[in-house]
Write a protein that holds these residues in place. Sequence first.
Motif, short mmCIF file in Angstrom:
data_model
loop_
_atom_site.label_atom_id
_atom_site.label_comp_id
_atom_site.label_asym_id
_atom_site.label_seq_id
_atom_site.Cartn_x
_atom_site.Cartn_y
_atom_site.Cartn_z
N ASP A 283 13.98 56.03 -78.82
CA ASP A 283 12.54 55.56 -79.55
C ASP A 283 13.05 57.48 -80.22
O ASP A 283 12.99 58.25 -79.86
N PRO A 284 11.70 57.33 -81.41
CA PRO A 284 11.64 58.82 -82.32
C PRO A 284 11.20 59.38 -81.16
O PRO A 284 10.93 60.98 -81.18
N ILE A 285 10.16 59.18 -80.57
CA ILE A 285 9.18 59.91 -79.41
C ILE A 285 9.80 60.93 -78.80
O ILE A 285 10.17 62.06 -78.45
N HIS A 290 13.19 65.75 -77.17
CA HIS A 290 14.61 66.73 -76.70
C HIS A 290 14.92 66.81 -78.43
O HIS A 290 16.01 67.52 -78.49
N ASN A 291 14.40 67.17 -79.44
CA ASN A 291 14.58 68.66 -80.36
C ASN A 291 15.49 67.79 -81.04
O ASN A 291 16.46 68.52 -81.48
N ARG A 292 16.02 66.44 -80.80
CA ARG A 292 17.55 65.65 -81.73
C ARG A 292 16.05 65.06 -83.74
O ARG A 292 17.02 64.77 -83.89
N MET A 293 14.49 65.25 -83.33
CA MET A 293 14.36 64.73 -84.73
C MET A 293 12.87 65.39 -84.72
O MET A 293 12.15 66.11 -83.82
N ARG A 294 12.75 66.11 -85.86
CA ARG A 294 11.57 67.00 -86.45
C ARG A 294 10.74 66.58 -86.51
O ARG A 294 10.39 65.41 -86.95
N LYS A 295 9.47 66.97 -85.40
CA LYS A 295 8.04 66.04 -85.65
C LYS A 295 8.01 66.14 -87.09
O LYS A 295 7.25 64.86 -87.63
N ASP A 296 7.76 66.81 -87.66
CA ASP A 296 7.15 67.27 -89.10
C ASP A 296 7.69 65.85 -90.30
O ASP A 296 7.31 64.84 -90.70
N LEU A 297 9.33 65.98 -90.12
CA LEU A 297 10.42 65.07 -91.12
C LEU A 297 9.70 63.56 -90.20
O LEU A 297 10.00 62.36 -91.31
N SER A 432 -0.67 62.84 -79.01
CA SER A 432 -1.33 63.02 -80.84
C SER A 432 -1.64 61.81 -80.80
O SER A 432 -1.04 60.70 -80.17
N ARG A 433 -2.60 61.34 -82.04
CA ARG A 433 -3.01 60.13 -82.47
C ARG A 433 -1.68 58.83 -82.80
O ARG A 433 -1.55 58.18 -82.34
N GLN A 434 -0.98 60.25 -83.93
CA GLN A 434 0.18 59.98 -84.05
C GLN A 434 1.35 58.75 -83.36
O GLN A 434 1.09 57.78 -83.59
N SER A 435 1.05 59.94 -82.16
CA SER A 435 2.16 59.39 -81.13
C SER A 435 1.95 57.98 -80.33
O SER A 435 1.97 56.97 -80.43
N LEU A 436 0.23 57.39 -80.40
CA LEU A 436 -0.35 56.47 -79.58
C LEU A 436 -0.53 55.61 -80.68
O LEU A 436 0.08 54.38 -80.25
#
Length: 445
Positions: A283-285, A290-297, A432-436
């Motif tokens: 799950d990307p969220i 857990h800081n395995r993926m940059r949000k902006d990327l 955030s709207r993106q997370s929803l």
Amino acid sequence: MEDDNLDVKTFYEYLLNELDIGIHAVNEDGKTIIYNQKMMEIESMDKHEVLNKSPLEVFAFKDNQSSTLMDALRGTPRRNITQTYFNSRGKEITTINDTVPIIHNGKIKGAVEIVKDITKLKRTIEKTDLERKTKFTFDRMLGRSPAFLAVVQEARRASRTSSSVLLIGETGTGKEVFAKSIHNESARAAKPFISQNCAAIPESLMESTLFGTAKGAFTGAIDKPGLFEEANGGTLLLDEINSLSPHLQAKLLRVIQERTVRRVGGSQEKEIDVRLIATMNEDPIEAITHNRMRKDLYYRLSVVTLFLPPLRERTEDIELLTQGFIEKYNTLFNMEVTGVDEHVKEYFLHHDWPGNVRELEHIIEGAMNLVEEDIIQLSHLPGRITKRHAPQMPKQTPLKKKIDEAEQIYIKQLLQENGGNISKTARMLGLSRQSLQYRLKKYNI
């Protein structure tokens, strides 16, 4: 005193059966009188099924072909002729034949055929041609479940553009197959498709692998293009992108945004035109949390996000996939397995498939190394698998599934209360709207 000498006929019979070529002869009435051991092996027939019968009674020939042996009986010799036909059980046979009439006192008294088996060679050539011509496309994908067909439809639409695509799915769900299909059905199909598993290369080498090196950047460094330059004009697939370090994720983001790449140790920026497809098996969220993926990327990659369903959620496809893998390994192994028995079918439907489609393929491949007849049975499946086939107590629902179900119900409820307003619902959920939006797509709301 008993005579131990063998007659000439017995010698000839022994010789015929020791030859490594097939011998088939008919008399003037077209009835088989000689059918040696090698011929029985080639045609998978017993001599008692063939002797004293016409070849036309035992074998079937394609519409545009006749029996070369019967042609010779009518006076037409054939040399080095390739013939494809079928035995009485439908097995396809391909041979190269030398066939001549037997003439005595000016009259045809029979015909004899000398046969070389090229059935396996023909299959090998066909397999090589198939591999050379085969391209992953959506039309070649096996599946009829609604969940699978929905993601195929979305992927087809994505192939019309050059936007970044993020494929999310468990290990073994076919993410690379989808990526190749998107590429092959896009305008970039004639350009390179390059794939790299980001977890397979050490951090120290990954940067130069992606971006290339300039001569003198470090001891022994030479001018060498990276994957972005090699994929220029085409598609670059980065598998398990969440395994990249934050430092490399930042550099990757810059390359995507600026559409230029600078080699390690270099000073020049080179323009690139690469479509990026990335995959994740979590799950990307959660990866962002857990800081395995940059949000902006993540936002930059997820222009198109496709969720590939696990096999346990598309059980309608198991039978199709099973048959597809059997046909694949029939070709590779020169076998003629026709399917699986009812016990295996039942087991496949109740197995939870932690390895998904890849696990199913490996089970079929392993079973076909053990099968002796034409049907795969439970005894041909791995022991670690069949031990779990015995009836068990009903499984408890995993905690994560329960949490997901509760989250789905709550989101639906708030959306309904807010008249479908995503921004307002997101604020109430503390997202955030993106997370929803990600969750809406994940739960197909």
